[in-house]
Write an enzyme that holds these catalytic residues in place. Structure first.
Site, short mmCIF file in Angstrom:
data_model
loop_
_atom_site.label_atom_id
_atom_site.label_comp_id
_atom_site.label_asym_id
_atom_site.label_seq_id
_atom_site.Cartn_x
_atom_site.Cartn_y
_atom_site.Cartn_z
N ASP A 35 -6.86 -2.99 4.26
CA ASP A 35 -5.56 -2.46 4.75
C ASP A 35 -5.43 -2.56 6.28
O ASP A 35 -4.78 -1.73 6.91
CB ASP A 35 -5.37 -0.98 4.32
CG ASP A 35 -5.46 -0.79 2.82
OD1 ASP A 35 -5.01 -1.67 2.08
OD2 ASP A 35 -5.98 0.26 2.39
N HIS A 49 0.86 -1.19 0.00
CA HIS A 49 0.00 0.00 0.00
C HIS A 49 0.90 1.24 0.00
O HIS A 49 1.85 1.32 0.79
CB HIS A 49 -0.92 -0.01 1.24
CG HIS A 49 -1.87 1.14 1.22
ND1 HIS A 49 -3.01 1.15 0.45
CD2 HIS A 49 -1.82 2.34 1.85
CE1 HIS A 49 -3.64 2.30 0.61
NE2 HIS A 49 -2.94 3.04 1.45
C1 GRF Z 1 1.35 0.84 -6.42
O1 GRF Z 1 1.44 2.18 -6.01
C2 GRF Z 1 0.86 0.00 -5.27
O2 GRF Z 1 1.33 0.41 -4.04
C3 GRF Z 1 -0.60 0.22 -5.37
O3 GRF Z 1 -0.89 0.22 -6.76
C4 GRF Z 1 0.27 0.65 -7.48
C5 GRF Z 1 0.61 -0.39 -8.48
O4 GRF Z 1 1.59 0.00 -9.38
N1 GRF Z 1 -1.31 -0.72 -4.56
P1 GRF Z 1 2.27 -1.04 -10.36
O5 GRF Z 1 1.17 -1.72 -11.17
O6 GRF Z 1 3.05 -2.03 -9.53
O7 GRF Z 1 3.17 -0.23 -11.25
#
Ligand code: GRF
Length: 214
Positions: free
Chosen positions: A151, A110
């Protein structure tokens, strides 16, 4: 060898960090056995396939109702027979059946320091918008185990990231990824693979010497 299933919805930069970690040996004793996306156009699926990892799409839109989707999702998870499930930017709520079956074996990343800027409806860029609205000087990322809430599961790793004057949600999102997410998630999987984590009374503990490296 730890078998890992990664669930994704978007670009998959966190998935890439995991793939790179496994290939470079930063993540030990681990194989990514399958990537599931709810979105067939997710670039994350292309990233998986480029590295010889099976990438499959299981999308709610392809099923008449939530229950049938959940069954198909569960089937796809079970086929992969993972030891660990990693939610790396997965925007679908995980069916309770899976949470029960894989208790303390599902990790989520998160993009904030939980308990700030998290919970229902707080995902993606919205997290960073809220951090900027509130004017915090420090934000970051959290890797936690998944429980029935949003979360709310045991926190495993956190890393702080500075908010800078003039940040936009996009610049802040990028910095949180670069400075926190892409290192935290591989580290979490490596710790799990090496049996360094125990979860007791809703709290995750990391074996002594590893904890010092935080
Ligand atoms: C990340 O910021 C993650 O923390 C959130 O969604 C985003 C995913 O990005 N849960 P990616 O697909 O890994 O580039």
């Amino acid at each position: 060898m730890l078998s890992v299933l990664v669930c994704v919805s978007g670009g998959g930069t966190n998935l890439q960090a995991l793939i790179d970690g496994v290939e470079s040996g930063l993540i030990r004793e681990t194989k990514i056995v399958r990537v599931i996306s709810n979105n067939k156009n997710a670039y994350a699926l292309t990233r998986a396939r480029k590295h010889g990892i099976e990438g499959v799409c299981v999308s709610p839109g392809d099923f008449p109702d939530r229950e049938t989707f959940h069954q198909a999702f569960l089937r796809s998870v079970e086929e992969a027979a993972p030891d660990l499930i990693v939610l790396a930017g997965f925007l679908v709520v995980i069916p309770e059946q899976i949470i029960h079956k894989y208790r303390n074996r599902i990790l989520n990343i998160h993009p904030s320091l939980i308990p700030s800027f998290c919970g229902k409806g707080c995902y993606g860029l919205k997290v960073h918008e809220k951090a900027l609205e509130r004017g915090v000087r420090i934000t970051g990322a959290t890797v936690h185990f998944v429980d029935e809430g949003t979360d709310t599961g045991p926190i495993l790793l956190q890393k702080a990231v500075e908010v800078r004057q003039g940040d936009t949600p996009e610049t802040l999102q990028r910095r949180v990824m670069e400075e926190a997410e892409w290192t935290l998630l591989p580290r979490a999987v490596d710790l799990f693979a090496r049996g360094m984590i125990t979860v007791k009374d809703g709290r995750a503990e990391i074996a002594g010497p590893e904890m010092m490296k935080q």
